[in-house]
Scaffold this active site. Structure first.
Site: not given
Ligand SMILES: NC(=O)c1ccc[n+]([C@@H]2O[C@H](COP(=O)([O-])OP(=O)(O)OC[C@H]3O[C@@H](n4cnc5c(N)ncnc54)[C@H](O)[C@@H]3O)[C@@H](O)[C@H]2O)c1
Length: 435
Positions: A149-150, A152-153, A205, A250, A254, A261, A322
């Site tokens: 997944e790419f 951005k929050e 990724k 980018f 800052g 991530c 951010k």
């Molecule tokens: N946050 C970002 O901007 C972003 C962008 C791209 C990729 N990612 C990747 O995506 C993944 C998730 O990131 P996130 O920021 O959403 O994480 P997060 O911590 O916000 O959410 C993870 C969720 O998974 C749940 N969880 C854990 N174990 C579980 C299980 N066995 N079954 C069901 N749910 C379960 C947790 O309770 C939590 O709600 C990570 O690998 C991250 O690196 C994140």
């Protein structure tokens, strides 16, 4: 299509909501009951622009639902997305525990032939472990897809709905067909689906995040050098960004990158390299430079207020890592606040979205303001840490009037140096002349 998403964090919730928006039946499952209870009541636990109406509408129209019952979610699905967290392990590697536990659930509860999609960011080669975890209990054939997944929050819904590209790592025709069908509504403007083998998708990724983090650390170091040599990083940034080989994105210096991530993915990639005997010296330097950058704002507060900071009070504008999110994971504001508190400085902070998170992390170690101006009352200096829109054009006369003295340390280069000088503000930013 019947789709289940495991994990309803920043990624899983956006993925689930957006996939239901295109007509799929989506069940989002999470082990966090409190989160699921809130979501069921259309109470969105994260701040993400545009997400609330999507969740509300699709839940009302019965295309989207939330549960803690993983078994039911998985057994009804033709496609399961694993979007659980992959936090940093103690040795810097990505911790696969949640992903593998989710994969075991999938194997145990699948009730038909399915496609299992890894959305979580997992190290290259993890698909073998995921496959084994599913296979341990699986009674039906399954097909893997690595679909990093790419998003951005802060612009996550927009990013998912209109991606620059979709990367699919597959080793079966079945996964290609199903995933192409799922993504076709999001790619009507002609943006590509890039189909590749699974390890390449996993690597894409990490390489993307590594490259972006590199640009940030590079510009931060150039800015620090500009500070010393009297150059202006704004001019340098435009000068190099106009080169079509480089581009403008980018290149903003800052207070160091944060979030869930970049810090963990850079560390994990460096770790993967060292495990394979391939030193990733550039990325290791990116990380070191970022750790150092997180201390730059304290140095600028010292330049502005003097070395003896004990007993001072500082207003902090922005806590989220951010703008556009309430996420404070690895936020530069946390490093700054820690350093200020250690120096005996009292802090009053404002953030439009992250105050609840901040309270849970910092408790009553700092004060919290309802408005950005309120944070300035009795403060010796203002430090701007997050580039929220509402901080870009404040009423500077009011800022000056409310601060004890007109001192601004701007970690995002939001303000014009000449304007600050004309206003009589003592102004310090990153890589630009002080006023
Ligand atoms: N946050 C970002 O901007 C972003 C962008 C791209 C990729 N990612 C990747 O995506 C993944 C998730 O990131 P996130 O920021 O959403 O994480 P997060 O911590 O916000 O959410 C993870 C969720 O998974 C749940 N969880 C854990 N174990 C579980 C299980 N066995 N079954 C069901 N749910 C379960 C947790 O309770 C939590 O709600 C990570 O690998 C991250 O690196 C994140």
């Amino acid at each position: 299509m019947n789709i289940s998403v495991l994990g309803t964090g920043y990624v899983g919730l956006v993925v689930g909501a957006c996939l239901s928006e295109t007509g799929n039946n989506v069940i989002c499952a999470d082990i966090d009951r409190a989160k699921i209870d809130r979501l069921t009541n259309n109470d969105i636990p994260i701040y993400e622009p545009g997400l609330d109406p999507l969740v509300q509408r699709n839940q009302r129209e019965h295309r989207l639902s939330f549960t803690t019952d993983l078994a039911t979610a998985i057994s009804s699905a033709e496609v399961v997305f694993i979007a659980v967290g992959t936090p940093m392990g103690e040795d810097g590697s990505a911790d696969l525990e949640y992903v593998l536990r989710a994969a075991e659930h999938v194997g145990r509860h699948m009730a038909r032939e399915i496609v299992v999609v890894t959305k979580s960011t997992v190290p290259v080669g993890s698909s073998g472990k995921v496959r084994n975890a599913i296979a341990k209990h699986a009674k039906f054939p399954f097909y893997l897809c690595s679909n990093p997944e790419f998003l951005k929050e802060g612009t996550a819904v927009e990013d998912f709905m209109r991606p620059d590209r979709v990367v699919l790592g597959i080793d079966s025709e079945r996964a290609r067909t199903v995933m192409t069908e799922i993504y076709s509504p999001f790619l009507r403007t002609g943006k590509p689906i890039l189909v590749m083998d699974i390890p390449s998708a996993e690597m894409t990724k990490y390489a993307a995040n590594g490259m972006l983090a590199t640009r940030i650390s590079f510009m931060n170091e150039i800015a620090n050098l500009c500070d010393k040599l009297g150059a202006n990083v704004d001019s340098v940034r435009k000068g190099i960004g106009s080169d079509s080989r480089i581009g403008q994105s980018f290149l903003f210096p800052g207070p160091g990158y944060g979030g869930s991530c970049f810090p963990k993915d850079v560390k994990a990639l460096v770790r993967t390299g060292s495990e394979c005997g391939v030193p990733l010296d550039v990325l290791a330097g990116v990380e070191t430079a970022n750790d150092r950058q997180k201390k730059v704002l304290l140095g600028k507060v010292r330049s502005a207020l003097g070395n003896e900071l004990k007993g001072r009070r500082v207003a902090v504008w922005g806590l989220a890592f951010k703008a556009g999110t309430d996420d404070m994971r690895e936020a530069p504001a946390l490093a700054l606040i820690d350093a200020l508190l250690t120096e005996g400085v009292s802090v009053c902070a404002h953030d439009p979205a992250a105050i609840d998170h901040a309270r849970s992390l910092l408790g009553n170690r700092i004060d919290y303001a309802e408005t950005n101006y309120e944070a300035l009352v009795g403060a010796d200096a203002l430090v701007v840490v997050t580039d929220w829109n509402e901080y870009r054009h404040p009423d500077f006369e009011r800022v000056k009037r409310t601060l004890k003295q007109p001192v601004i340390v701007d970690g995002r280069n939001l303000y014009d140096v000449e304007k600050m000088r004309a206003l009589g503000v003592r102004y310090h930013s990153i890589g630009r002349p002080s006023a």
